[in-house]
Scaffold this motif. Structure first.
Motif, PDB file in Angstrom:
ATOM      1  N   HIS A  91       0.837  -1.209   0.000  1.00 14.90           N
ATOM      2  CA  HIS A  91       0.000   0.000   0.000  1.00 14.90           C
ATOM      3  C   HIS A  91       0.867   1.253   0.000  1.00 14.90           C
ATOM      4  O   HIS A  91       0.593   2.213  -0.739  1.00 14.90           O
ATOM      5  CB  HIS A  91      -0.923  -0.005   1.216  1.00 14.90           C
ATOM      6  CG  HIS A  91      -1.686   1.277   1.389  1.00 14.90           C
ATOM      7  ND1 HIS A  91      -2.748   1.615   0.582  1.00 14.90           N
ATOM      8  CD2 HIS A  91      -1.515   2.304   2.265  1.00 14.90           C
ATOM      9  CE1 HIS A  91      -3.213   2.810   0.958  1.00 14.90           C
ATOM     10  NE2 HIS A  91      -2.484   3.250   1.966  1.00 14.90           N
ATOM     11  N   TRP A  95       1.067   4.095  -2.918  1.00 15.40           N
ATOM     12  CA  TRP A  95       0.724   5.482  -2.597  1.00 15.40           C
ATOM     13  C   TRP A  95       1.852   6.427  -2.997  1.00 15.40           C
ATOM     14  O   TRP A  95       1.609   7.486  -3.584  1.00 15.40           O
ATOM     15  CB  TRP A  95       0.434   5.594  -1.102  1.00 15.40           C
ATOM     16  CG  TRP A  95       0.037   6.965  -0.675  1.00 15.40           C
ATOM     17  CD1 TRP A  95      -1.196   7.547  -0.760  1.00 15.40           C
ATOM     18  CD2 TRP A  95       0.905   7.962  -0.097  1.00 15.40           C
ATOM     19  NE1 TRP A  95      -1.158   8.835  -0.276  1.00 15.40           N
ATOM     20  CE2 TRP A  95       0.116   9.112   0.144  1.00 15.40           C
ATOM     21  CE3 TRP A  95       2.256   7.978   0.250  1.00 15.40           C
ATOM     22  CZ2 TRP A  95       0.645  10.270   0.711  1.00 15.40           C
ATOM     23  CZ3 TRP A  95       2.782   9.138   0.808  1.00 15.40           C
ATOM     24  CH2 TRP A  95       1.981  10.261   1.033  1.00 15.40           C
ATOM     25  N   GLU A 234      -3.015  -2.064   9.509  1.00 18.77           N
ATOM     26  CA  GLU A 234      -4.294  -1.461   9.169  1.00 18.77           C
ATOM     27  C   GLU A 234      -4.217  -0.913   7.756  1.00 18.77           C
ATOM     28  O   GLU A 234      -3.390  -0.043   7.460  1.00 18.77           O
ATOM     29  CB  GLU A 234      -4.624  -0.347  10.164  1.00 18.77           C
ATOM     30  CG  GLU A 234      -6.061   0.112  10.082  1.00 18.77           C
ATOM     31  CD  GLU A 234      -6.515   0.846  11.339  1.00 18.77           C
ATOM     32  OE1 GLU A 234      -7.675   1.299  11.351  1.00 18.77           O
ATOM     33  OE2 GLU A 234      -5.710   0.965  12.289  1.00 18.77           O
ATOM     34  N   PRO A 236      -6.252   0.687   4.294  1.00 19.92           N
ATOM     35  CA  PRO A 236      -7.454   1.405   3.862  1.00 19.92           C
ATOM     36  C   PRO A 236      -8.432   0.473   3.145  1.00 19.92           C
ATOM     37  O   PRO A 236      -8.053  -0.283   2.250  1.00 19.92           O
ATOM     38  CB  PRO A 236      -6.903   2.465   2.895  1.00 19.92           C
ATOM     39  CG  PRO A 236      -5.486   2.667   3.348  1.00 19.92           C
ATOM     40  CD  PRO A 236      -5.014   1.315   3.794  1.00 19.92           C
TER      41      PRO A 236
END
Length: 393
Positions: A91, A95, A234, A236
């Protein structure tokens, strides 16, 4: 290069209607490739062919057709195909690519990238207000992607990410709490269930994802150790995802200091279910603890301000624990094992000289000097001479 006129040992050159010359050759892939540009003279075209032939003989040839792939396409494939990346890392890479790389360099072909272009891109990010830390992270990602393109896939001849210092970060020094401040902070948690959470994070040097994933079965019956068997990340759109620790060395067993074992026992008795797989640290509803709920539940900002460290982050508890562990004169290997690191780099950082350690070194050196002085005095006395002690400056 002796040859008959009009014939070449390697490649072909032909004169175009414009009067310029085009060079081409048969590559190791069995395909015919044209030079990326035309040349003013036959000799210039021939020199280019000699250069290409040398690269093929040295096994440094790169396929010019593959070099036409756009950076954004190659980088996306690189992230998707990179082995062993954790979901949170995937992730983060995606990003960084979408935020800082693709808008500026995404449409550029790999073969067109060069060091001045990379330097200009980095400078533009900094001018636009991107922090040095985020710019360095984006640069390191790009460097890793292009390293694969150069060294493994042989798409480009060399990695153009050659900007000195561009991948280095210089973050502000994080605060280190005293032992008294750690206990003070733990006592100021707005809810009692987080007292042991703070103590274990600091004195067992656990990461957030590791400590929130601890189950009852991961703590010794006598609370002498805690086992790191997994970790939460965690993501998104996906919430909390349980998986392996951050690194191979992250799967470890950490000894718990005897001074906080009573706090661990009290927490287990009051807040943890009796089943072996019960989560040790949860919210009020018994679900695994999430970052977004921790600060409000603990009134973290008020607590850290009260102990005199208003900008303290939760991760600074691990930083504190690692620093305190290094002060016990633990070896680099032992620190690596406790911290869960594969590389000695982080452990060595925590072994840097502190004022306390430096004073201890000075005391030790002073002892060596004193012993040598008195030894000299004793030897002089044995010789029947008065041994004068000369002060050492």
């Amino acid at each position: 290069m002796a040859r008959k006129k009009g014939r070449r040992r390697f490649g072909w050159v032909r004169k175009l209607p414009s009067g310029r010359f085009q060079a081409s050759y048969l590559g190791p892939d069995g395909k015919r490739h044209n030079a990326p540009e035309t040349f003013p003279t036959d000799r210039d075209a021939d020199r280019w062919l000699v250069h290409v032939e040398g690269a093929i003989l040295r096994r440094e040839w790169t396929n010019p057709d593959q070099a036409k792939i756009r950076l954004c396409d190659y980088a996306e494939s690189w992230i998707a195909e990179r082995p062993g990346l954790r979901p949170r890392t995937v992730h983060l890479y995606g990003w960084l690519l979408a935020k800082y790389v693709t808008p500026h360099l995404g449409e550029v072909q790999l073969g067109q990238l060069d060091t001045p272009m990379i330097r200009s891109w980095r400078a533009k990010l900094l001018r636009e207000g991107v922090s040095e830390t985020m710019t360095a992270k984006a640069y390191r990602l790009l460097r890793a992607v292009l390293m694969t393109a150069a060294n493994e896939d042989r798409i480009i001849p060399r990695n153009p990410c050659q900007v000195r210092g561009a991948g280095s970060e210089n973050p502000d020094e994080r605060p280190v709490l005293t032992v008294a401040q750690v206990f003070d902070l733990a006592s100021r948690m707005a809810e009692k269930r987080y007292r042991a959470f703070v103590l274990l994070a600091a004195f067992a040097t656990l990461r957030w994802g590791e400590i929130t994933a601890v189950r009852r079965q991961d703590i010794a019956p006598d609370a002498s150790w805690v086992r790191v068997a997994g970790a939460f990340v965690e993501l998104p759109g996906r919430g909390l995802v349980y998986g392996p620790p951050k690194s191979r060395a992250g799967r470890r067993t950490v000894a718990i200091p005897e001074a906080i074992r009573a706090d661990i026992f009290a927490h287990l008795d009051e807040f943890v279910g009796s089943k072996p797989d019960a989560w040790v640290f949860t919210g009020k509803r018994g679900n695994p603890l999430r970052r977004c709920n921790f600060n409000p539940a603990t009134k973290w900002k008020a607590a850290v301000a009260a102990i005199g460290v208003p900008h303290l982050h939760f991760h600074d508890l691990r930083h504190t624990g690692n620093t305190l562990a290094a002060r016990t004169k633990a070896s680099t290997r032992d620190l690596m094992a406790r911290m869960g690191h594969d590389s000695p780099r982080a452990a060595m950082i925590y072994q840097h000289a502190t004022s306390e350690a430096d004073q201890e070194i000075a005391r030790g050196l002073s002892g060596l000097v004193d012993r040598e002085r008195y030894k000299k005095s004793a030897d002089d006395d044995d010789d029947g001479e008065a041994g004068a002690l000369v002060p050492v400056g």
